[in-house]
Design a protein around this motif. Structure first.
Motif, PDB file in Angstrom:
ATOM      1  N   SER A 118      78.629  62.251  30.816  1.00 61.52           N
ATOM      2  CA  SER A 118      80.075  62.025  30.690  1.00 61.52           C
ATOM      3  C   SER A 118      80.413  60.706  31.364  1.00 61.52           C
ATOM      4  O   SER A 118      79.783  60.298  32.342  1.00 61.52           O
ATOM      5  CB  SER A 118      80.867  63.177  31.315  1.00 61.52           C
ATOM      6  OG  SER A 118      80.618  63.249  32.706  1.00 61.52           O
ATOM      7  N   SER A 121      82.327  57.863  33.509  1.00 65.11           N
ATOM      8  CA  SER A 121      82.974  57.794  34.820  1.00 65.11           C
ATOM      9  C   SER A 121      83.292  56.327  35.101  1.00 65.11           C
ATOM     10  O   SER A 121      82.880  55.445  34.345  1.00 65.11           O
ATOM     11  CB  SER A 121      82.053  58.373  35.892  1.00 65.11           C
ATOM     12  OG  SER A 121      80.978  57.483  36.142  1.00 65.11           O
ATOM     13  N   THR A 163      77.561  59.588  34.049  1.00 65.01           N
ATOM     14  CA  THR A 163      76.956  60.528  34.998  1.00 65.01           C
ATOM     15  C   THR A 163      76.517  61.748  34.201  1.00 65.01           C
ATOM     16  O   THR A 163      77.201  62.166  33.260  1.00 65.01           O
ATOM     17  CB  THR A 163      77.951  60.959  36.091  1.00 65.01           C
ATOM     18  OG1 THR A 163      79.118  61.546  35.472  1.00 65.01           O
ATOM     19  CG2 THR A 163      78.390  59.758  36.919  1.00 65.01           C
TER      20      THR A 163
END
Length: 306
Positions: free
Chosen positions: A175, A177, A182
């Protein structure tokens, strides 16, 4: 081509930028790119979203479509992409409506999925051929740079298992960030069937599933699922489920009908038995009255008999 007015008005007024010139971009080359497994897997990720109504429209789910994020250079082509809050144009005759141009849709896709079919797909690191051709960024790097919220790599045949790649995992999910991607999955990734990776921003999960899809052979697949790991059914699976449920409802109704019939028969038997008891009692009463009448005719009081 972007054309600005000679004296651009303030931001917020119309006609600052006219239509972009994309005539130089290759948006379709009619070249088959995938093997049977990848093609089936792509459809298994797209079709259930369109047939199950699990997502609130509008949304766009597509396989093997060019994702254009800049005017110059080649697009990136995810095996599957999902973009929420957008929809395809009604008319595909215009080139700008036939691929995923970020500037047309106003956003990058929410999910991009890569299905590994060989060791030269650049999913996580650049292969030697790509380095020799002068490429400088893997697909993961590009998706991170343009801000795709979720990046998914599925390696069903364990083609890229180096330490910098899948490292023993079948599925890994990242996902976005502020510092890039991450990993949502654990350091060892997903290796077990049924484990769920939840994508909070989508409201769906991904899981490994083993079973038949469009044939009798059971294979390993990547499927969309709910929080509890229940896979989102395809249209055919949904119809089969509805048929099974209808058959179960029919069987239940038939069992209820049979049970009601049995109850009716039992009630009828009880009624008949009660009728027989009534008739027997009536016969006994009539016989007793005839006997008493006979005794009285003989001068005998039946009430005084011992």
């Amino acid at each position: 081509m972007v054309r600005l007015d000679e004296n651009p008005p303030v931001v917020g007024t119309e006609d600052i930028i006219t239509e972009l010139d994309i005539s130089h971009l290759v948006i379709e080359d009619d070249t088959p790119l995938d093997n049977f497994q990848s093609e089936l897997q792509q459809r298994l990720l797209v079709e259930p979203l369109c047939s199950s109504r699990v997502l609130t429209p509008p949304f766009l789910a597509a396989a093997n479509v060019g994702l254009f994020y800049k005017l110059k250079g080649d697009p990136i082509v995810p095996d599957m992409l999902l973009s929420l809050g957008v929809q395809r144009a009604e008319n595909f005759s215009e080139r700008r409506h036939r691929s995923y141009f970020v500037w047309e849709f106003g956003k990058v896709p929410d999910v991009c999925i890569e299905i590994v079919s060989n060791q030269e797909g650049d999913e996580l690191i650049l292969c030697q051929k790509s380095q020799q051709r002068g490429k400088v960024a893997s697909k993961k790097d590009i998706y991170a740079q343009i801000g795709v919220p979720y990046y998914v790599v599925f390696d069903p045949l364990r083609q890229i298992q180096g330490e910098a790649e899948m490292n023993g995992a079948l599925l890994r999910v990242w996902s976005i960030s502020p510092i890039g991607y991450t990993e949502l999955t654990s350091p060892q990734g997903v290796t077990q069937i049924g484990e769920v990776v939840w994508l909070e921003g989508i409201g769906l999960g991904l899981t490994l599933w083993e079973g038949p899809f469009e044939e009798d052979i059971s294979r390993l697949w990547l499927r969309w699922c709910d929080r509890n790991g229940r896979v989102i059914p395809t249209g055919a699976e949904g119809q089969a489920f509805e048929r099974q449920r209808a058959e179960q409802e029919h069987q239940r109704a038939e069992q209820e009908r049979q049970r009601a019939e049995q109850e009716h028969q039992r009630a009828e038997q009880e009624r008949q038995r009660a009728e027989q008891e009534h008739q027997r009692a009536e016969q006994e009463r009539q016989a007793r009255e005839r006997l008493e009448a006979y005794l009285r005719s003989q001068g005998i009081n039946p009430d005084q008999l011992p």
